[in-house]
Design an enzyme around this catalytic site. Structure first.
Site, PDB file in Angstrom:
ATOM      1  N   ARG A 233      15.628  13.548 -26.379  1.00  0.00           N
ATOM      2  CA  ARG A 233      15.828  14.125 -24.856  1.00  0.00           C
ATOM      3  C   ARG A 233      15.306  15.675 -24.971  1.00  0.00           C
ATOM      4  NH1 ARG A 233      19.901   9.866 -23.619  1.00  0.00           N
ATOM      5  NH2 ARG A 233      21.429  11.101 -24.429  1.00  0.00           N
ATOM      6  N   ASP A 271      14.676   3.459 -12.650  1.00  0.00           N
ATOM      7  CA  ASP A 271      15.563   2.408 -13.370  1.00  0.00           C
ATOM      8  C   ASP A 271      15.831   1.433 -12.508  1.00  0.00           C
ATOM      9  OD1 ASP A 271      17.743   2.959 -15.887  1.00  0.00           O
ATOM     10  OD2 ASP A 271      18.129   1.258 -14.654  1.00  0.00           O
ATOM     11  N   SER A 272      15.941   0.196 -12.909  1.00  0.00           N
ATOM     12  CA  SER A 272      16.319  -1.072 -11.948  1.00  0.00           C
ATOM     13  C   SER A 272      17.789  -1.121 -11.538  1.00  0.00           C
ATOM     14  CB  SER A 272      15.937  -2.263 -12.771  1.00  0.00           C
ATOM     15  OG  SER A 272      16.752  -2.438 -13.772  1.00  0.00           O
ATOM     16  N   ALA A 298      10.885  -1.823 -14.286  1.00  0.00           N
ATOM     17  CA  ALA A 298       9.963  -0.932 -14.934  1.00  0.00           C
ATOM     18  C   ALA A 298       8.368  -1.669 -14.656  1.00  0.00           C
ATOM     19  CB  ALA A 298      10.221  -0.854 -16.277  1.00  0.00           C
ATOM     20  N   ASP A 316      11.955   3.790 -22.578  1.00  0.00           N
ATOM     21  CA  ASP A 316      13.135   3.591 -23.535  1.00  0.00           C
ATOM     22  C   ASP A 316      13.818   2.298 -22.845  1.00  0.00           C
ATOM     23  OD1 ASP A 316      15.188   3.822 -25.127  1.00  0.00           O
ATOM     24  OD2 ASP A 316      16.098   5.341 -23.980  1.00  0.00           O
ATOM     25  N   CYS A 356      14.827  -0.244 -29.127  1.00  0.00           N
ATOM     26  CA  CYS A 356      16.260  -0.183 -29.847  1.00  0.00           C
ATOM     27  C   CYS A 356      16.201  -1.590 -30.216  1.00  0.00           C
ATOM     28  CB  CYS A 356      17.211   0.255 -28.767  1.00  0.00           C
ATOM     29  SG  CYS A 356      17.270  -0.542 -27.190  1.00  0.00           S
TER      30      CYS A 356
HETATM   31  N1  SAH Z   1      16.678   6.521 -21.463  1.00  0.00           N
HETATM   32  C1  SAH Z   1      17.895   6.335 -21.185  1.00  0.00           C
HETATM   33  C2  SAH Z   1      18.669   5.039 -21.757  1.00  0.00           C
HETATM   34  C3  SAH Z   1      18.145   3.750 -21.282  1.00  0.00           C
HETATM   35  S1  SAH Z   1      18.824   2.272 -21.452  1.00  0.00           S
HETATM   36  C4  SAH Z   1      18.806   7.401 -21.583  1.00  0.00           C
HETATM   37  O1  SAH Z   1      18.048   8.446 -22.248  1.00  0.00           O
HETATM   38  O2  SAH Z   1      19.957   7.844 -21.463  1.00  0.00           O
HETATM   39  C5  SAH Z   1      17.977   1.227 -20.656  1.00  0.00           C
HETATM   40  C6  SAH Z   1      18.084   1.270 -19.207  1.00  0.00           C
HETATM   41  O3  SAH Z   1      16.937   0.278 -18.725  1.00  0.00           O
HETATM   42  C7  SAH Z   1      19.220   0.996 -18.615  1.00  0.00           C
HETATM   43  O4  SAH Z   1      19.671   1.973 -17.704  1.00  0.00           O
HETATM   44  C8  SAH Z   1      19.001  -0.250 -17.537  1.00  0.00           C
HETATM   45  O5  SAH Z   1      19.763  -0.344 -16.381  1.00  0.00           O
HETATM   46  C9  SAH Z   1      17.469  -0.053 -17.532  1.00  0.00           C
HETATM   47  N2  SAH Z   1      16.782  -1.363 -17.155  1.00  0.00           N
HETATM   48  C10 SAH Z   1      16.999  -2.542 -17.711  1.00  0.00           C
HETATM   49  N3  SAH Z   1      16.370  -3.423 -17.145  1.00  0.00           N
HETATM   50  C11 SAH Z   1      15.396  -2.733 -16.347  1.00  0.00           C
HETATM   51  C12 SAH Z   1      14.098  -3.115 -15.700  1.00  0.00           C
HETATM   52  N4  SAH Z   1      13.638  -4.348 -16.011  1.00  0.00           N
HETATM   53  N5  SAH Z   1      13.210  -2.260 -15.083  1.00  0.00           N
HETATM   54  C13 SAH Z   1      13.779  -0.851 -15.164  1.00  0.00           C
HETATM   55  N6  SAH Z   1      14.915  -0.491 -15.804  1.00  0.00           N
HETATM   56  C14 SAH Z   1      15.731  -1.556 -16.442  1.00  0.00           C
END
Ligand code: SAH
Length: 412
Positions: A233, A271-272, A298, A316, A356
């Site tokens: 980040r 974010d969802s 997403a 991510d 991840c």
């Molecule tokens: N980038 C973040 C961590 C991401 S964790 C950081 O730096 O802290 C993954 C994220 O994806 C979670 O917040 C989750 O709510 C979101 N997520 C899960 N499925 C999703 C989807 N289909 N569309 C958008 N967001 C999603």
């Protein structure tokens, strides 16, 4: 990476009073199976075990010896796990409260050596399980709070000793225990998300490289925030000057906030989860930064985004491959996601793409990016390869612990 969790603040003394036994039993390895352990690997797989000598209840500590009876170390025993022994030490020493106090003091000293905490950063990982010789224990620091996740039966049985040692070392105002339900089921213990010690607060304030954040250990994802991406980040913040930035799977807005502070001309975070979007908005306001937060899936968002309209795109996602059998579907999902993100990239943009999934190996992930580029009809070059930060130490060759892959790529 589960969804939002139910709040359960009940203090259940039974969770801390299971007797933990430091047994004299020995686990003997099969011939030829000790090599990785002599080289620092911390796990014994079930098929490497020859026999148990003496008796040990699940969760007891045992000594581990090779086929010739040489002591490798001592660890946590759980015969119902695929990993019946997890090593805590390479010495022949008692595993008691004093042992845990020493291990935690060592973990604190290492973070001190890394400059953590600092005036700018008070959110970091204090204990990284096997990497700190405390398998099955993760401890994250969020300002004046600790958030603890337990994933091994033997550690669950030793909660009282662990929490005492953590309180003594860190004097937290609140100590949260965040349940990892799938591990608890596998290992055979009960876990609750709760305030285990100290004050009950729904959120706790902390700093990441000068950005004000609030972690929600009781109701958020993971331990409250995703600390593993911290250095990435910060790097995104350095690359954002003058850029139109898109942060997809943003959670609490970590990448988006760094980008906004780094001089991005506009920042969109997607974010969802409605709860995550509320956090992004609160964090943007607290830091007086402009971030447009969008609650959306997403894939949907990227499918309808204006092509070639961003100069820096971060993706991510949560784990696509939970197990080896998911690998084919996961590969296709990642390829499609990367292709969509590349469509959104303007010529000359930087794509920061993350996985991840521990089952997707680093070289495999590069092939996925290449396949995504082919699908999108774009040319990419890898600029930087990254992963978790230095507060997530691991033994070398312990590939089971290496899950995060981050590629910074230039998009032509
Ligand atoms: N980038 C973040 C961590 C991401 S964790 C950081 O730096 O802290 C993954 C994220 O994806 C979670 O917040 C989750 O709510 C979101 N997520 C899960 N499925 C999703 C989807 N289909 N569309 C958008 N967001 C999603």
């Amino acid at each position: 990476m589960s969804g939002d969790r139910a709040i359960d603040e009940a203090h259940d003394p039974a969770l801390e009073s299971t007797p933990a036994v430091d047994s004299r039993a020995r686990v003997v390895l099969r011939k030829g199976r000790a090599r990785p352990l002599w080289f620092g690997h911390p796990w014994v797989y079930a098929n490497a075990v020859d026999r148990l000598e003496g008796s040990a209840e699940p969760g007891a500590t045992v000594s581990l010896v090779d086929h010739d009876g040489r002591l490798i170390g001592r660890g946590l025993y759980n015969p119902r796990s695929q990993i019946p022994v997890r090593l805590l030490t390479r010495q022949d020493e008692p595993i008691d409260g004093a042992f845990f106090r020493r291990q935690i003091a060592t973990a604190v000293a290492l973070r001190g050596r890394l400059g953590l905490p600092s005036a700018a950063t008070t959110a970091y990982r204090l204990v990284n399980s096997e990497g700190d010789d405390l398998p099955g224990l993760v401890v994250d620091v969020f300002g004046d709070a600790l958030s603890v996740q337990i994933t091994a039966l033997g550690m669950a049985q030793r909660r009282a000793d662990l929490f005492d040692a953590l309180e003594e070392a860190c004097k937290p105002r609140s100590l949260y225990e965040v349940a990892a339900a799938s591990y608890a089921d596998l290992e055979g213990f009960s876990a609750q998300t709760r305030v285990a010690r100290g004050e009950s607060r729904p959120r706790v304030a902390c700093l990441e490289d000068g950005i004000r954040l609030e972690a929600e250990p009781l109701s958020g994802q993971k331990t409250g925030l995703f600390l593993d991406q911290r250095p990435n980040r910060v790097r995104v913040g350095q690359l954002a000057r003058g850029a139109r930035v898109l942060d997809v799977y943003s959670y609490a807005g970590g990448f988006a906030l760094q980008a906004a502070r780094g001089g991005a001309t506009e920042v969109t975070a997607v974010d969802s989860s409605a709860r995550a979007v509320a956090r992004i908005e609160a964090h943007a306001a607290a830091n007086q930064l402009a971030v447009r937060a969008v609650e959306a899936d997403a894939f949907r968002f990227l499918e309808t985004a204006t092509p070639r309209s961003y100069d820096l795109v971060v993706i991510d996602p949560p784990k696509f491959a939970r197990a080896r059998k998911d690998l084919d579907a996961a590969r296709k999902g990642y390829e499609r996601l990367n292709a969509l993100a590349l469509n959104a990239c303007a010529p000359g943009a930087i794509l920061v793409t993350c996985s991840c999934s521990q089952n997707v190996e680093p070289d495999e992930f590069e092939r996925i990016l290449a396949a995504g580029a082919k699908q999108a009809g774009r040319r990419v070059r890898v600029l930087e390869r990254s992963g978790t930060g230095p507060d997530h130490p691991l033994p070398p060759a312990f590939t089971e612990g290496q899950y995060l892959k981050v590629l910074f790529a230039h998009v032509a």
